[in-house]
Design a protein around this motif. Structure first.
Motif, PDB file in Angstrom:
ATOM      1  N   SER A   1      -7.652   0.332  -8.027  1.00 43.24           N
ATOM      2  CA  SER A   1      -6.709   1.333  -7.528  1.00 43.24           C
ATOM      3  C   SER A   1      -7.171   2.714  -7.972  1.00 43.24           C
ATOM      4  N   ARG A   2      -6.636   3.727  -7.317  1.00 35.24           N
ATOM      5  CA  ARG A   2      -6.969   5.093  -7.671  1.00 35.24           C
ATOM      6  C   ARG A   2      -5.703   5.930  -7.594  1.00 35.24           C
ATOM      7  N   PRO A   3      -5.210   6.498  -8.722  1.00 32.86           N
ATOM      8  CA  PRO A   3      -4.001   7.319  -8.660  1.00 32.86           C
ATOM      9  C   PRO A   3      -4.285   8.685  -8.072  1.00 32.86           C
ATOM     10  N   THR A   4      -3.430   9.123  -7.157  1.00 32.36           N
ATOM     11  CA  THR A   4      -3.486  10.468  -6.622  1.00 32.36           C
ATOM     12  C   THR A   4      -2.560  11.337  -7.457  1.00 32.36           C
ATOM     13  N   ARG A   5      -3.106  12.429  -8.020  1.00 33.90           N
ATOM     14  CA  ARG A   5      -2.360  13.241  -8.964  1.00 33.90           C
ATOM     15  C   ARG A   5      -1.326  14.125  -8.276  1.00 33.90           C
ATOM     16  N   ALA A   6      -0.336  14.549  -9.063  1.00 36.30           N
ATOM     17  CA  ALA A   6       0.669  15.480  -8.556  1.00 36.30           C
ATOM     18  C   ALA A   6       0.008  16.796  -8.163  1.00 36.30           C
ATOM     19  N   ARG A  27      -3.962   1.058  -3.954  1.00 32.52           N
ATOM     20  CA  ARG A  27      -5.048   0.079  -4.087  1.00 32.52           C
ATOM     21  C   ARG A  27      -6.011   0.187  -2.916  1.00 32.52           C
ATOM     22  N   ILE A  28      -7.306   0.185  -3.254  1.00 29.80           N
ATOM     23  CA  ILE A  28      -8.326   0.219  -2.210  1.00 29.80           C
ATOM     24  C   ILE A  28      -8.615  -1.180  -1.671  1.00 29.80           C
ATOM     25  N   ASP A  29      -8.170  -2.208  -2.381  1.00 28.11           N
ATOM     26  CA  ASP A  29      -8.477  -3.589  -1.994  1.00 28.11           C
ATOM     27  C   ASP A  29      -7.318  -4.275  -1.274  1.00 28.11           C
ATOM     28  N   ALA A  30      -6.395  -3.508  -0.716  1.00 23.41           N
ATOM     29  CA  ALA A  30      -5.284  -4.075   0.054  1.00 23.41           C
ATOM     30  C   ALA A  30      -4.959  -3.136   1.206  1.00 23.41           C
ATOM     31  N   ASN A  31      -4.516  -3.724   2.336  1.00 26.82           N
ATOM     32  CA  ASN A  31      -4.218  -2.915   3.512  1.00 26.82           C
ATOM     33  C   ASN A  31      -3.063  -1.946   3.247  1.00 26.82           C
ATOM     34  N   TRP A  32      -3.112  -0.818   3.964  1.00 24.82           N
ATOM     35  CA  TRP A  32      -2.155   0.255   3.719  1.00 24.82           C
ATOM     36  C   TRP A  32      -0.722  -0.204   3.932  1.00 24.82           C
ATOM     37  N   ALA A  33       0.147   0.212   3.017  1.00 21.69           N
ATOM     38  CA  ALA A  33       1.588   0.024   3.139  1.00 21.69           C
ATOM     39  C   ALA A  33       2.253   1.230   2.502  1.00 21.69           C
ATOM     40  N   GLU A  34       3.349   1.660   3.072  1.00 19.82           N
ATOM     41  CA  GLU A  34       4.013   2.859   2.580  1.00 19.82           C
ATOM     42  C   GLU A  34       4.603   2.635   1.195  1.00 19.82           C
ATOM     43  N   GLY A  35       4.347   3.583   0.293  1.00 14.39           N
ATOM     44  CA  GLY A  35       4.905   3.511  -1.050  1.00 14.39           C
ATOM     45  C   GLY A  35       3.836   3.404  -2.121  1.00 14.39           C
ATOM     46  N   GLY A  40      -3.786   0.855   0.150  1.00 14.09           N
ATOM     47  CA  GLY A  40      -4.114   2.146   0.737  1.00 14.09           C
ATOM     48  C   GLY A  40      -5.272   2.080   1.710  1.00 14.09           C
ATOM     49  N   PHE A  41      -5.673   0.857   2.131  1.00 14.48           N
ATOM     50  CA  PHE A  41      -6.903   0.710   2.911  1.00 14.48           C
ATOM     51  C   PHE A  41      -6.585   0.384   4.368  1.00 14.48           C
ATOM     52  N   PRO A  42      -7.269   1.015   5.328  1.00 15.93           N
ATOM     53  CA  PRO A  42      -7.007   0.760   6.748  1.00 15.93           C
ATOM     54  C   PRO A  42      -7.372  -0.664   7.156  1.00 15.93           C
ATOM     55  N   SER A  43      -6.582  -1.245   8.045  1.00 13.69           N
ATOM     56  CA  SER A  43      -6.832  -2.617   8.491  1.00 13.69           C
ATOM     57  C   SER A  43      -8.011  -2.714   9.457  1.00 13.69           C
ATOM     58  N   SER A 102     -21.658  -2.338  -6.366  1.00 18.33           N
ATOM     59  CA  SER A 102     -22.135  -3.546  -5.685  1.00 18.33           C
ATOM     60  C   SER A 102     -21.068  -4.621  -5.565  1.00 18.33           C
ATOM     61  N   SER A 103     -19.976  -4.477  -6.337  1.00 18.90           N
ATOM     62  CA  SER A 103     -18.864  -5.425  -6.257  1.00 18.90           C
ATOM     63  C   SER A 103     -17.651  -4.825  -5.549  1.00 18.90           C
ATOM     64  N   SER A 104     -17.840  -3.707  -4.888  1.00 19.15           N
ATOM     65  CA  SER A 104     -16.797  -2.999  -4.146  1.00 19.15           C
ATOM     66  C   SER A 104     -15.704  -2.423  -5.034  1.00 19.15           C
ATOM     67  N   ASN A 105     -16.012  -2.216  -6.314  1.00 17.50           N
ATOM     68  CA  ASN A 105     -15.104  -1.505  -7.206  1.00 17.50           C
ATOM     69  C   ASN A 105     -15.447  -0.019  -7.189  1.00 17.50           C
ATOM     70  N   ILE A 106     -14.456   0.835  -7.407  1.00 22.18           N
ATOM     71  CA  ILE A 106     -14.688   2.278  -7.420  1.00 22.18           C
ATOM     72  C   ILE A 106     -15.447   2.660  -8.680  1.00 22.18           C
ATOM     73  N   LEU A 107     -16.550   3.379  -8.497  1.00 23.38           N
ATOM     74  CA  LEU A 107     -17.330   3.846  -9.636  1.00 23.38           C
ATOM     75  C   LEU A 107     -16.566   4.925 -10.395  1.00 23.38           C
TER      76      LEU A 107
END
Length: 237
Positions: A1-6, A27-35, A40-43, A102-107
């Motif tokens: 996941s990646r937090p977006t700051r205020a 979360r970058i590893d799950a499809n977007w849903a509000e909240g 946070g990822f496009p389907s 290489s494992s699709s995790n955010i560097l």
């Protein structure tokens, strides 16, 4: 996941202001849903290794004029895939970019805000060695750097030259003409070594192309090494 700051941002058309009162983890590893703390990822696209993803704020305005701000990721520079899922959202703003490993995790990286709304981003792990080879002399070569693509940034690189009989290296923005380096006349260069076996190192800040590339050309043979330390994202796109 990646937090977006205020903070507060405006969409590219200046049609709406977006304000976050607190951080918004997605979360970058799950499809977007509000909240917050959801996907946070496009389907329409797949999460892939070694891939750049833009981070967006998106905004909707309901019939009562109430604003809702959310966030997500996209390979599109205009959040096209993300907005296809967030169908009630009309506005977007790119606030940064992330790279998967290489494992699709955010560097890991560290981001510091600069005057005027830009941010300086440096890698949280070792800088990436993007060039390790012979110096081009007849004409400049293009060197791909580990920086976001799709828009221009100012790369922050550590450069080192060694070997050969001595000479000068000129690193360029690819929007400039290809010009020969020189130790005595314009355009000069950023690195120079006087004789065989000598070494010169420096840190250089230089604009990239939208493909994340710069140019490099030297006056004589040698080994050029370039490590990408980070970049300045001007957040104009």
């Amino acid at each position: 996941s990646r937090p977006t700051r205020a903070g507060s941002w405006t969409d590219p058309t200046h049609g709406a202001a977006m304000t976050l009162a607190s951080s918004l983890p997605q979360r970058i590893d799950a499809n977007w849903a509000e909240g917050a703390n959801l996907g946070g990822f496009p389907s329409a696209i797949s999460l892939s290794p070694d891939t750049w993803y833009n981070v967006f704020l998106i905004l909707k305005i309901d019939s009562a004029g109430m604003y809702t701000v959310d966030a997500g990721f996209d390979t599109s520079i205009s959040a096209a895939n993300l907005l296809s899922d967030a169908t009630s959202y009309s506005y977007y703003r790119r606030i940064g970019s992330v790279l998967t490993d290489s494992s699709s995790n955010i560097l890991a990286f560290d981001m510091t805000e600069q005057a005027g709304g830009s941010v300086e981003v440096v890698w949280g792990t070792l800088p990436v060695l993007d060039k390790n080879g012979a110096v081009a002399t007849a004409s400049r070569e293009t060197v791909g750097l580990t920086v976001p693509t799709g828009y221009k940034v100012t790369a922050i690189i550590n450069a080192r030259i060694t070997g050969g009989s001595g000479g000068t290296i000129y690193l360029t923005n690819l929007s400039q003409n290809d010009m020969a380096a020189s130790s005595t006349a314009a355009p000069l260069g950023q690195l120079g070594w006087p004789s065989s076996g000598d070494v010169d190192c420096c840190q250089v800040r230089i604009g990239t192309s939208t493909s994340g590339q710069i140019g490099a050309r030297g006056t004589s043979a040698g080994t050029l090494r370039i490590a990408t330390y980070g970049w300045i994202d001007h957040r104009r796109a």
